[in-house]
Design an enzyme around this catalytic site. Structure first.
Site, PDB file in Angstrom:
ATOM      1  N   TYR A 138      24.366 -11.484  -2.997  1.00  6.17           N
ATOM      2  CA  TYR A 138      23.707 -10.970  -4.179  1.00  6.17           C
ATOM      3  C   TYR A 138      24.090 -11.750  -5.444  1.00  6.17           C
ATOM      4  O   TYR A 138      23.238 -12.195  -6.199  1.00  6.17           O
ATOM      5  CB  TYR A 138      24.146  -9.515  -4.319  1.00  6.17           C
ATOM      6  CG  TYR A 138      23.161  -8.617  -4.972  1.00  6.17           C
ATOM      7  CD1 TYR A 138      21.869  -8.498  -4.477  1.00  6.17           C
ATOM      8  CD2 TYR A 138      23.525  -7.851  -6.069  1.00  6.17           C
ATOM      9  CE1 TYR A 138      20.969  -7.642  -5.069  1.00  6.17           C
ATOM     10  CE2 TYR A 138      22.640  -6.990  -6.665  1.00  6.17           C
ATOM     11  CZ  TYR A 138      21.358  -6.888  -6.169  1.00  6.17           C
ATOM     12  OH  TYR A 138      20.479  -6.036  -6.760  1.00  6.17           O
ATOM     13  N   ARG A 190       1.120 -26.208 -31.560  1.00  8.61           N
ATOM     14  CA  ARG A 190       1.349 -26.651 -30.195  1.00  8.61           C
ATOM     15  C   ARG A 190       2.838 -26.778 -29.879  1.00  8.61           C
ATOM     16  O   ARG A 190       3.260 -26.550 -28.754  1.00  8.61           O
ATOM     17  CB  ARG A 190       0.690 -28.028 -30.026  1.00  8.61           C
ATOM     18  CG  ARG A 190      -0.044 -28.206 -28.774  1.00  8.61           C
ATOM     19  CD  ARG A 190      -0.940 -29.425 -28.789  1.00  8.61           C
ATOM     20  NE  ARG A 190      -1.850 -29.285 -27.666  1.00  8.61           N
ATOM     21  CZ  ARG A 190      -2.874 -30.083 -27.412  1.00  8.61           C
ATOM     22  NH1 ARG A 190      -3.143 -31.088 -28.201  1.00  8.61           N
ATOM     23  NH2 ARG A 190      -3.640 -29.878 -26.362  1.00  8.61           N
ATOM     24  N   GLU A 198      13.885 -21.191  -5.442  1.00  8.61           N
ATOM     25  CA  GLU A 198      14.788 -20.081  -5.805  1.00  8.61           C
ATOM     26  C   GLU A 198      14.015 -18.786  -6.048  1.00  8.61           C
ATOM     27  O   GLU A 198      14.384 -17.983  -6.896  1.00  8.61           O
ATOM     28  CB  GLU A 198      15.613 -20.440  -7.048  1.00  8.61           C
ATOM     29  CG  GLU A 198      16.673 -21.486  -6.810  1.00  8.61           C
ATOM     30  CD  GLU A 198      17.721 -21.053  -5.793  1.00  8.61           C
ATOM     31  OE1 GLU A 198      18.044 -19.854  -5.711  1.00  8.61           O
ATOM     32  OE2 GLU A 198      18.212 -21.930  -5.043  1.00  8.61           O
ATOM     33  N   ARG A 211       6.977  -8.898 -16.962  1.00  7.22           N
ATOM     34  CA  ARG A 211       6.951  -9.961 -17.970  1.00  7.22           C
ATOM     35  C   ARG A 211       7.289  -9.414 -19.350  1.00  7.22           C
ATOM     36  O   ARG A 211       8.040 -10.007 -20.114  1.00  7.22           O
ATOM     37  CB  ARG A 211       5.571 -10.614 -18.023  1.00  7.22           C
ATOM     38  CG  ARG A 211       5.303 -11.565 -16.884  1.00  7.22           C
ATOM     39  CD  ARG A 211       4.061 -12.411 -17.147  1.00  7.22           C
ATOM     40  NE  ARG A 211       3.598 -12.964 -15.886  1.00  7.22           N
ATOM     41  CZ  ARG A 211       2.685 -12.404 -15.098  1.00  7.22           C
ATOM     42  NH1 ARG A 211       2.104 -11.261 -15.466  1.00  7.22           N
ATOM     43  NH2 ARG A 211       2.343 -12.967 -13.961  1.00  7.22           N
TER      44      ARG A 211
END
Lengths: 645, 645
Positions: free
Chosen positions: A259, A314, A405, A507
């Site tokens: 873990y 940007r 990953e 998110r």
């Protein structure tokens, strides 16, 4: 500022010393630009440097300091990987964590001395995400006290492990352990792959490189198949688990042994991604203050393209993100270290919180990093498309992080599981049991945001708005899931019908954390000038990010139309305000030209003459007339001319 | 369905015939996978095929049909460019448009017969977007009646023109024409670059390849410098302009001679981008119905990853976009042809409308295409990162479109200029003067959207909502610009302070047009089964796109919170509904395996064994032990072992 970025003056100054030291050692520099080399040449070049590093490392860095080693590698080897990358990053840690003392004496010492080169082979052609379905088997033969490794079908081939294809002669291999017909699940084995003297593959081993990739092509990601390949029983890594000679299996004391390794890797990944984003932004911002194109005042010369609001839009929000990521990464690493100490004392409460958080961070940071790098490349116009900019290579390397990953959408679901569990606590009136990182889920929202109510609203108002948004979406997505289950769907089916909304919640939770980490860091800064610059950057960050997710707060009236206009005006105000500091903000990362490997990103700004020199040195210009012209195009034209006569 | 995609059964069926014909001609196939070749090998391979095409083209296609030639090129040469790409795409059109009859007789006929190979050289190292500032000069020498081409400084080097570096022996060159000290601005000249026999660069010419790029590496983008290089006066292309022997300049009759060429290129670009998006989606969707990972029902085997809502959400909205783009592209091409006819009759009213529209489309379509391709690649997990997927190459080629033929943010501003002009008309109460594509700007909005008011709301309600959003943002952004000007800013300064908001308006206008084009097409479809499938796809499209821009309509209450929920539910409903048709929807594009060049995207689904075969054939596996191992890694390990003794 470098001390802020690199978590303290000590390492920031060591970085400078290491770069200065390497500047004086030409043998450590690229013998020619990497984009001019074939894959084989790059591997040869990288192997050459590995030998050098092995020999001279102690003169340049403290090898026990991982961050110094990291910086040395960035400068010398670069980002495209190297033939021994997995040896240090995976093979040695695997032996350290899973080999018994006796096994460590036998193998770890040899690995540390580089008598052998190894890697870690888990992923297969057919399975990456779903580890429980790995297909490589290790069947125990009681008579000979050996494990028989076998690849029963093509999908069971090990596939992707770095440096497996060509460089390593050993690997820690994950295989399903079968004893007397019983499947004990995935276990790890130390497996010799190649003859130590000849480096030829051993009998029963099928091994090779999996072919060219989007990037990382200095790494020989490999495939590996076993044909009833025998290893002694004692090659099972036995630190936590054991098999007796008679085949008796002795279980590990507790199951979640790996873990913290995942949390560890992901915490460091965030910092690594921030650095790659900062590479691209350094290149694009410097170039944008050299490139002149078009006029704003027609009586004046052409302006630097960095004067254009579109160019600022940007680049600057991504500069803010690079800072936010490196601050969030540092905080996560510190949190991880604290959790490790707490685990020692038996307190594991924060581990689940942190594991969920790093899953979300890994996903959001890699995604936004890739986006930011691409925008940086496009901000360089046509020249960004040339490999002379090197940004496309940076993109290729960084974007790999969206998949390795833990695939990003799967990572978001790991966090979502934790959020759903937390939402369940809120629903059950047990908010007091919420982990510290999700405690806000149990709080009441104000009825409206206050971001525009005071002359200079504090960041706390922004944080509250982000909290409102993340909370609302989390509770709503969880409610959607629970609703499907109440109507009779299994949890898995209900989950699949709700995943997009659940991932949105993940998110938003993660982006809230990133904002909070940035706010906390700015609050800690003592130096007033530094604090002012970082505060401007943070103001840009909160307004840019909030505009991006505003729909969630407009929907229920938490944000008003006029507040949205306020956010927009703040955004444009801070774009203009940051403009004079933009180059300093990227220079503060202190990347040397050797590390950046970009003609466009040169510190001295001599872009055009160096682009010309670079082009002239490129492989196609070795001859004036290409073989393809002599062989095909000239005859094509000649026959057309002749047939006319 | 292929007939819908390819604007009619005739070309759809010709595509099939051409593919079938090529299938039987192994000499036209890749001699090995392109990712295994160096740049030099790829150029050699492509030149070989060009010779073959030149010889056998008439047996396979009707060479006068540009679309048939396009398909032949896609199958045989692929997407990475070729050594004569610019000859057909730019050199011949430039001579056709700008050379006088006499000049055409001299050069165009030779070009068409391929006696010479040419390109078009405009962009310079220092200037791309701002053409008025090009620095290459052509000074007229009255005494010798010659133009003296010269590159006064390094930034004046021609840079980027395709096939300029190595393949071409001629170029149409754009240079500032100077006569008796007066600058007549950029003009085009026919310039010999290399000796026709030896292909060596001519004296006074510095020429070469600009080096490797993100992609398109079969094209030798080049640099070109002149050292007082003389060409006859008659090499000025004189169809529209003229210089007399005494240096008298005769102006072209009207200035905007090249206007329609840009519209033409951009119209076709949209279709080309749609095809590249469809390539990537075909690969990812097919692979997602082969790849099994994880379980939804734990009593059942692992599921195809296409069953996951997240995977559907990643792919299906992009499938809808690919269709939307190809429909919008076809409509734009038709519109362009209509406008050309109208121009013949002196009616130029639609040209400005169309020019603005294609500028916006070029920007939005290339941006969303690149995003969609990247999502498709990531939807393939780790294997998407392998060049065996070929998606990264497709991305690299497609994303170039964000920069070439007009940088995207500059393109949006071209449209924004038109929108601001239109907003000015609305403000002045002259809405009747609005062009047909912007007429909606003069209409009144309803007070709220009605998308959820009827059991099956028509697409008209969605169109109205997109119109409301585009209108609101256009008028607001224009108001912002006018506001700055009223406060005393010059137009240019005010523009720069408003550009991000103006560009948002341009995007919204363009996205509205794409939705409308999709709606119009679906309305035209007669076949009921086809209409049903396309209607589902369109429903997915309108809900997905509206959710993406909903903030603009939430802000002013045009959309309510419950309508947003309705949109979300519709989105998830149509993801699930489209699932059974997903593979057919990509198969309908009818790409052959040879054209796709992707191991993951194979029509037969035999992905794993072919990945293994591909890997084994890759360059690093030619030998078991790499030179880098023999030279560096073996000695490294050996010395470690020896020093221990």
């Amino acid at each position: 500022m470098a001390a802020q970025i690199y978590s303290g003056e000590k390492y920031a100054s060591r970085r400078r010393e290491i770069s200065a030291n390497l500047a004086k050692r030409p043998e450590f520099h690229d013998s020619k630009p990497l984009p001019f080399m074939t894959r084989e040449e790059k591997i040869l070049e990288s192997s050459r440097k590995l030998t050098l590093i092995s020999k001279h490392m102690n003169e340049i860095i403290d090898p026990s300091d991982k961050r110094e080693l990291y910086h040395l590698n960035c400068e010398v080897l670069g980002i495209e990987g190297n033939p021994m990358a997995l040896h240090g990053d995976m093979f040695i840690p695997a032996l350290t964590a899973q080999a018994s003392d006796e096994q460590q004496e036998k193998w770890l010492s040899r690995a540390l001395r580089r008598e052998i080169i190894g890697t870690y082979a888990q992923t297969e052609l057919g399975h990456g995400t779903n580890l429980r379905k790995l297909e490589t088997i290790a069947t125990y033969d009681v008579d000979t006290q050996e494990f028989v490794l076998h690849t029963p079908q093509i999908t069971a081939l090990k596939w992707w492990p770095g440096n497996l294809g060509k460089s390593s002669n050993y690997a820690v291999v994950v295989a399903l352990m079968i004893i007397k017909g019983k499947n004990y699940g995935p276990q790890t084995f130390m497996v010799p792959l190649r003859d130590e003297k000849t480096h030829q593959p051993l009998k029963g081993i099928t091994i090779g490189d999996i072919g060219p990739k989007l990037a990382y092509n200095i790494v020989d990601n490999g495939f590996l198949g076993f044909d009833h390949y025998r290893i002694p029983r004692t090659n099972l890594l036995m630190r936590h688990t054991r098999v007796e000679p008679d085949g008796t299996f002795v279980k590990p004391p507790h199951a979640k042994i790996n873990y913290s390794a995942m949390v560890h890797v992901r915490s460091y990944m965030i910092t690594g991604q921030a650095i790659m984003l900062a590479y691209a932004l350094t290149i694009a911002t410097r170039y944008s203050s050299v490139r002149r194109q078009g006029q704003i005042d027609t009586t004046q010369p052409e302006v630097k393209v960095l004067e254009y609001q579109t160019q600022q839009h940007r680049l600057f929000p991504s500069i803010a993100r690079a800072y936010a990521f490196v601050f969030a990464g540092a905080e996560t690493v510190r949190l991880y270290e604290r959790v490790l100490q707490e685990v020692e004392t038996g307190n594991v409460s924060l581990m689940a919180d942190l594991h969920a958080l790093t899953s979300g961070l890994k996903s959001v940071v890699t995604h936004q990093t890739a986006q930011g790098i691409e925008q940086a490349r496009m901000a360089c116009g046509g020249h960004g498309y040339s490999q002379a900019s090197y940004i496309s290579e940076i993109f290729g390397v960084a974007v790999g992080g969206c998949t390795y990953e833990g695939e990003n959408l799967v990572m978001l679901q790991q966090l979502a599981r934790y959020l759903v569990k937390s939402a369940g606590l809120v629903q059950a009136g047990q908010s007091s049991k919420l982990g510290p990182l999700v405690a806000y889920l149990g709080a009441k929202s104000d009825s409206t945001s206050l971001i525009d109510r005071t002359p200079t609203p504090g960041f706390a108002e922004y944080v509250k708005t982000f909290q409102h948004i993340a909370r609302k979406q989390t509770l709503k997505a969880a409610q959607k899931l629970f609703g499907f289950m109440e109507k009779g769907d299994t949890r898995e089916v209900a989950w699949n019908k709700s995943t997009v909304e659940l991932n949105r919640a993940s998110r938003l939770h993660t982006r809230l954390y990133i904002v909070e980490a940035f706010v906390r860091r700015v609050e800690e800064v003592a130096d007033p000038r530094l604090k002012e610059v970082l505060t401007d950057l943070l103001r840009l960050h909160v307004n840019y990010e909030l505009l991006d997710v505003a729909a969630y707060a407009l929907e229920d009236g938490f944000l008003s139309s006029s507040q949205l206009d306020y956010i927009r005006e703040q955004l444009y105000f801070y774009l203009a305000k940051i403009r004079p500091n933009a180059v300093s903000l990227v220079d503060s990362w202190e990347f040397s030209d050797r590390e950046l490997r970009s003609v466009l990103g040169r510190r001295d700004g001599n872009v055009y003459e160096n682009l010309f020199a670079w082009a002239k040195a490129s492989p196609l210009n070795k001859t004036d007339v290409l073989p393809s012209v002599d062989k095909y195009l000239k005859p094509l034209m000649e026959s057309a001319r002749a047939s006319k006569l």
